[in-house]
Design an enzyme around this catalytic site. Structure first.
Site, short mmCIF file in Angstrom:
data_model
loop_
_atom_site.label_atom_id
_atom_site.label_comp_id
_atom_site.label_asym_id
_atom_site.label_seq_id
_atom_site.Cartn_x
_atom_site.Cartn_y
_atom_site.Cartn_z
N HIS A 86 0.80 -1.23 0.00
CA HIS A 86 0.00 0.00 0.00
C HIS A 86 0.83 1.28 0.00
O HIS A 86 0.35 2.33 -0.43
CB HIS A 86 -0.98 0.00 1.18
CG HIS A 86 -0.39 0.30 2.51
ND1 HIS A 86 0.20 -0.66 3.30
CD2 HIS A 86 -0.30 1.46 3.21
CE1 HIS A 86 0.62 -0.10 4.42
NE2 HIS A 86 0.33 1.19 4.40
N ASP A 87 2.08 1.24 0.47
CA ASP A 87 2.92 2.45 0.50
C ASP A 87 3.98 2.48 -0.59
O ASP A 87 4.74 3.45 -0.69
CB ASP A 87 3.61 2.56 1.87
CG ASP A 87 2.70 3.15 2.93
OD1 ASP A 87 1.77 3.89 2.58
OD2 ASP A 87 2.92 2.85 4.13
N GLU A 90 3.61 5.29 -3.46
CA GLU A 90 3.78 6.65 -2.95
C GLU A 90 5.21 6.90 -2.47
O GLU A 90 5.75 8.00 -2.66
CB GLU A 90 2.81 6.88 -1.79
CG GLU A 90 2.85 8.29 -1.23
CD GLU A 90 1.86 8.48 -0.09
OE1 GLU A 90 1.69 9.64 0.34
OE2 GLU A 90 1.27 7.49 0.38
N ASP A 91 5.86 5.88 -1.86
CA ASP A 91 7.14 6.12 -1.18
C ASP A 91 8.36 5.53 -1.86
O ASP A 91 9.49 5.77 -1.41
CB ASP A 91 7.07 5.55 0.25
CG ASP A 91 6.02 6.26 1.10
OD1 ASP A 91 5.64 7.39 0.75
OD2 ASP A 91 5.57 5.67 2.10
#
Length: 735
Positions: A86-87, A90-91
């Site tokens: 999930h990250d 974005e990261d």
């Protein structure tokens, strides 16, 4: 905490991953296991150089989120993979295309939804309405986005102790305001309860510890009581040949605090901090009969309170929850809350949406949760897509997250409305034209006005008139987002017809004041009046609510520097930045502003904090800084929207200042009582009183007193002294 070596960290990561696989209870075929393993390796590699605030490897967070998704929510392969990744988009350097290529479009869409929510949340201080909109859109697209987001928020709260105080308050308030109600609506009661509990712990640590200590101290005694209470129940159900399980259910600290505050009672007078769940093992086609059979046996043993009987089986809650709730009088005159559910109902109560879908496959008609999800789409489509105000969030929360009532049309069709809905809400729920022409209703064959509140079971027939049309006052008579949107739209269409007249008046005023007509002065006027819509601006001009003197005072301040506009009251103006100040009474304005070098703090009039209270200082877009108690509903709302503006510095009131506090006293009506109370306040504590309101009823007297106090310690001592007066039953500090 001992610092782990690289090898020890690696072993701990693998141990946590194996635990994830162990708690995964849905389909686990070889391909499913292999895909989850690929996702784990992909996430571990992407996050290998990243660490959390706590210092632990970042990969521990997505594993923990996936474990919540699998074990506590009962979700499967797609959700677990999405949680692990999930990250990453974005990261890290991983793209959505990478995810889709390896795991398919469903996983990619879920991660895309999560990334967009995070991007909005991490944007500016007005982002929360946009966040909620994105959540609602996602609900109607793929609800798994929100389920993973709830798991992400839950793990962040579980590890919130490493964050600074201002971030703790922001995350806690946002959780209480949006995410906990959402978890409840989706049926994840355990997740909702823990979200509330952790938010309460971080927002009000002292109060949390105080109530927790009370619950811990009462636990052994209440368990003994409930064990004795269960003996005759167990015997009766065994004699009936029923298969069942009895579970003692302990209320959370947060729910106990909410009940204490609502009922204005101390902990020892809150009777149902523990409740009993009776879970019946029975086939689904017989479960209703068996649950009522259990209720019948219970009622033979203990006297039920008929006012507290709730049948959530015939009419399930919107989140799919089903049960019989009752309260019975147990031994020693103690009320006990009892919930009766089948095993299927228990699984839905524990695993929420996932269990609901599992059993929903056996039915053909849409259930309550599908109808609710359909309602979210309708509400969003009807609302102004550009509305970024706090009122947007409030309207949607009222419709989507509040308790429901069920009312009926003249033909017997059932309509679900939020608790507190009125006749006018019902009319707009049926059709906008019916709402626009409503003048009253026959409710259970009795004529009622459009502002009359409805109750579950009411049958409603709307009375209309061809000459009726929406009025500004109607906005105060509705609670649903649909009704508010339709009224706003009708008024907006009506106001459009006044534009030409308004422009003509403005030209006349500008000519008389020798002001050159142009866009800039118009924008200045609208900004100072806090009017966002040109339609409203020209309407108020046409109606005479904005006049020449008003324009003079704003555009020609050298002629008159008075702050005239703070007293203007116009419906549907966004006053989020100035309403708190304008709503203050003269008394609170007198003592409510505290000056510090470079900063002016405004002590809020909604919760009246005093030095010593657990407070937050919040800088609003207007530049004003408000001080609120952290348990204030308005503060929770503001922090959820402007949470990044919470100031790190503590509020330090000036010496010699006093602050308004409100006390509510319940006492036996005896001569000389008021004299005794005022003497304690003015003579013993030498405090000034601002107002006293007193009324009596059937031998009791109720007194509301506004007092100026220097700090919380003095207030507590005063409450203690007043409580010792022989006639006084209870003294409560109110907002």
């Amino acid at each position: 905490m001992k610092k782990l070596t690289t090898e020890e960290e690696r072993q701990e990561i693998l141990r946590q991953y194996r635990h994830l696989i162990d708690v995964w209870t849905t389909r686990k075929e070889t391909k499913d296991l292999w895909d989850v393993r690929k996702a784990f390796r992909m996430a571990a590699e992407a996050h290998k150089d990243m660490r959390r605030k706590s210092g632990e490897p970042y990969i521990m967070h997505p594993i923990a989120v996936a474990t919540i998704v699998a074990g506590e929510m009962g979700l499967g392969r797609t959700s677990i993979i999405s949680a692990l990744l999930h990250d990453t988009v974005e990261d890290t350097d991983i793209t959505l295309e990478d995810v889709e290529k390896m795991f398919g479009q469903k996983v990619s869409r879920i991660i895309d939804g999560l990334t967009k929510i995070d991007e909005i949340s991490d944007n500016n201080s007005t982002a929360q309405s946009a966040t909620l909109k994105k959540i609602i859109l996602t609900l109607s697209d793929d609800v798994r986005v929100i389920l993973v987001k709830l798991a992400d928020r839950l793990h962040n709260l579980r590890t919130l102790d490493v964050m600074p105080r201002n971030k703790q308050l922001r995350i806690a308030s946002e959780t209480l305001y949006i995410y906990a109600p959402l978890a409840y609506r989706l049926g994840f009661f355990a997740v909702k309860s823990e979200l509330e509990e952790l938010s309460f712990r971080y927002s009000q640590p002292e109060l949390y510890e105080e109530i927790k200590k009370e619950i811990d101290a009462a636990r052994s005694e209440r368990y003994r009581y409930l064990n004795d209470f269960m003996v005759p129940i167990r015997k009766a159900l065994n004699e009936k040949g029923l298969k069942f399980e009895l579970l003692i259910n302990e209320k959370t600290t947060y729910s106990v605090w909410k009940k204490m505050r609502r009922l204005e009672l101390p902990f020892e007078q809150i009777y149902n901090t523990f409740s009993l769940d009776i879970i019946v093992d029975v086939e689904s086609e017989d479960e209703s009969l068996e649950c009522w059979a259990v209720y019948s046996e219970l009622a033979k043993i203990y006297k039920p309170n008929n006012k507290r009987l709730r049948d959530w089986m015939s009419t399930p809650k919107a989140n799919g929850y089903e049960a019989i709730h009752t309260t019975v009088m147990g031994p020693q005159g103690q009320w006990v809350a009892v919930h009766i559910r089948s095993r299927r109902m228990q699984e839905i109560a524990q695993k929420g949406y996932a269990a609901y879908l599992k059993y929903k496959k056996q039915e053909s008609s849409p259930g309550s949760l599908e109808l609710w999800l359909k309602k979210t789409r309708e509400l969003l489509n009807e609302n102004d897509q550009n509305d970024e105000s706090i009122s947007f969030i409030d309207d949607f929360k009222q419709d989507l997250f509040s308790d429901e009532i069920y009312v009926f049309t003249p033909k017997g069709d059932m309509v679900s409305l939020p608790k507190g809905a009125t006749v006018l809400d019902f009319a707009y729920a049926i059709h906008s034209d019916l709402g626009n022409r409503a003048i009253g209703a026959n409710v259970n064959r009795q004529v009622k006005t459009i502002d009359s509140k409805l109750r579950s079971g009411d049958q409603v027939e709307i009375i209309t008139s061809q000459i009726a049309e929406p009025q500004e006052e109607w906005y105060k008579n509705v609670v649903t987002a649909r009704a508010k949107t339709k009224i706003k739209a009708a008024l907006k269409n009506k106001r459009k017809t006044y534009r030409e007249a308004g422009e003509k008046k403005l030209q006349e005023y500008f000519s008389q004041l020798k002001i050159e007509m142009g866009n800039q002065p118009v924008q200045t006027l609208m900004k100072e009046l806090e009017i966002t819509s040109p339609i409203d601006f020209y309407y108020y001009l046409a109606m005479g609510e904005i006049g020449k003197e008003d324009i003079r005072r704003i555009l020609l301040p050298e002629e008159d520097k008075s702050r005239w506009f703070s007293s203007l009251r116009i419906p549907f103006i966004n006053r989020s930045s100035k309403s708190s100040a304008s709503d203050e009474s003269p008394v609170t304005q007198k003592t409510g502003k505290v000056q510090e070098p470079g900063k002016e703090y405004l002590v809020s009039s909604c919760c009246h904090p005093v030095p010593g209270d657990n407070v937050i200082a919040l800088e609003l877009p207007s530049g004003r800084t408000e001080v609120h108690r952290t348990d204030c509903e308005k503060a929770i709302q503001l922090m959820s929207v402007y949470g990044r503006n919470i100031l790190k510095s503590e509020w330090k009131p000036q010496e010699g200042k006093t602050y308004l506090a409100l006390l509510h006293i319940t006492a036996k009506d005896r001569p000389g009582l008021l004299n005794t109370i005022t003497e304690i306040i003015s003579m013993k504590y030498q405090l000034d009183m601002n107002a006293i309101n007193m009324y009596s009823h059937e031998g009791l007297v109720f007194i509301d007193i506004k007092i100026f106090v220097p700090d919380l310690l003095t207030l507590k001592k005063l409450i203690s002294s007043l409580s010792k007066v022989s006639q006084v039953i209870k003294v409560v500090r109110t907002f």
